[in-house]
Enzyme design. Structure first.
Site, PDB file in Angstrom:
ATOM      1  N   CYS A   5       9.941   4.440  17.899  1.00 21.49           N
ATOM      2  CA  CYS A   5       9.556   5.768  17.420  1.00 21.49           C
ATOM      3  C   CYS A   5       8.439   6.407  18.240  1.00 21.49           C
ATOM      4  CB  CYS A   5       9.154   5.694  15.948  1.00 21.49           C
ATOM      5  SG  CYS A   5      10.498   5.192  14.859  1.00 21.49           S
ATOM      6  N   HIS A  10      12.900  13.769  12.385  1.00 24.39           N
ATOM      7  CA  HIS A  10      12.445  12.657  13.222  1.00 24.39           C
ATOM      8  C   HIS A  10      13.550  12.161  14.156  1.00 24.39           C
ATOM      9  CE1 HIS A  10      10.353   9.248  14.657  1.00 24.39           C
ATOM     10  NE2 HIS A  10      10.614   8.384  13.696  1.00 24.39           N
TER      11      HIS A  10
END
Length: 396
Positions: free
Chosen positions: A81, A345
């Site tokens: 991430c 995201h």
């Protein structure tokens, strides 16, 4: 040598399969926007780090070729991430080290619908790159059949609640704040506003986290043009330039695993160390920051990051968000974009999109979500496995 961001761009973040487009279409849109923002031709770009997690090797080239076939080096970056901020960090290092005057950092993701697997199918996580992290969780909390990333962060939330008295309403306040902020962001995946009660009443993903406290899977891309001081002067870009004052990446240390607690395993020690390095290198502190874009993959991670960045003492983050200190009219505005929870995201794009938002804020170009008199911004991007990147930006 100093490094500056002079152009940013991104696509709207969207639910996977919303549009019939490929990842290179996203990069063409975001990259073109960044180049046009700076008024720079792709022919001026000397190197291109490209971040993504779910495409094949050299997908970075396939994407960057949409902007031009100039033969420049393209680097494929994957750091979970924290991928986008890692690509940006490479761009900054190329410029600060004197290797290049103009580098384009790109990040994208074309994702599947549904929850991330977290590197495991929920039964056998022994071969996962994050096996050690999930092993710590399993030893203390067991392993359920809910999405693994929601489990590990949900269990971190339970630990924080047990240790400090943090409440479910305080966790929900993070989701409510970020959904409210995203209503003013045309790039956000979600633009609906919810009350704390509505957040609490949403479907439980892994208690205490409800769906509206969890970041979604998303499609999207973002881009940032990083240049040297002499490039700024040569092209007359003073009005566009935002300085990268400091940046640091940290990875896991023994502290991440020593206590056997999920609070540490999900990255608070990494975030704390990265922030400390940036503060020490720049002489600036959290008290100098006006606006923050941080990695709220789950509501608990926003609370943990408040503590890691020094915004409050350990255990006080629930009270901090409840007090209004992290929204408009408070001490800081955190995630004016809506954050990961509401903006979306797409893993490879997230870290660069955070910086795009801060650049718009520091230029005074954020429209109805503008933070008044914003001069210093901080971005925080984290990935399990692990990496934490903190970037400090300042208006010129």
């Amino acid at each position: 040598m100093k490094a500056f961001v002079v152009g940013v761009g991104m696509t709207k973040f969207e639910k996977p399969e919303t549009r019939e487009w490929q990842y290179w279409d996203m990069v063409r849109e975001a990259g073109t926007n960044a180049l046009e923002d700076a008024g720079i031709s792709y022919a001026e770009v000397e190197q291109v780090p490209v971040g993504y997690c779910f495409q094949a090797s050299t997908a970075g080239q396939r994407a960057a070729y949409e902007l031009g076939l100039t033969g420049v080096p393209v680097y494929n970056v994957n750091n979970n991430c924290a991928t986008g901020s890692t690509a940006l960090m490479l761009a900054r290092q190329f410029v600060e080290g004197g290797a290049s005057d103009c580098v384009l950092a790109l990040g994208f993701e074309k994702m599947a619908r549904g929850a991330l697997g977290g590197g495991t199918d929920g039964r056998d996580f022994s071969t996962s790159p994050v096996a050690r992290h999930y092993g710590v969780m399993a030893a203390r909390h067991g392993f359920a059949m809910t999405p693994p990333t929601a489990q590990i962060f949900g269990n971190a939330a339970r630990e924080h609640m047990e240790k400090y008295g943090t409440t479910e309403a305080q966790l929900a306040a993070v989701g409510a704040k970020n959904h409210r902020h995203s209503a003013g962001n045309p790039y956000a995946q979600f633009q609906d506003v919810y009350s704390v009660d509505e957040i609490l009443a949403a479907r439980v993903v892994h208690r205490p986290l409800t769906k509206l406290q969890c970041s979604p899977t998303s499609d999207g891309a973002a881009a940032a043009l990083v240049v040297s001081e002499r490039f700024v002067e040569r092209h007359g870009l003073d009005g566009k330039a935002v300085e990268i004052v400091g940046q640091a990446m940290t990875t896991d240390t023994e502290e991440s695993f020593a206590s056997g607690a999920c609070v540490e395993v999900v990255g608070q020690p990494m975030s704390r160390a990265a922030a400390r390095q940036v503060y020490e290198r720049t002489g600036l502190g959290i008290e100098d920051v006006d606006v923050v874009e941080l990695h709220d993959c789950f509501s608990i991670n926003e609370l943990l990051t408040y503590e890691a960045l020094g915004m409050c003492a350990p255990g006080e983050s629930g009270k901090l968000v409840e007090s209004g200190a992290t929204t408009y009219g408070g001490r800081w505005v955190v995630n004016p974009s809506g954050g990961l929870i509401s903006k979306g995201h797409p893993l490879g794009a997230t870290g660069i999109a955070q910086v795009a938002e801060l650049v718009w804020q520091l230029r005074g170009e954020a429209g109805e979500r503008q933070v008044p008199r914003a001069r210093v911004g901080l971005a925080h991007n984290i990935g399990l496995g692990g990496a934490a990147v903190v970037t400090l930006l300042r208006a010129v």
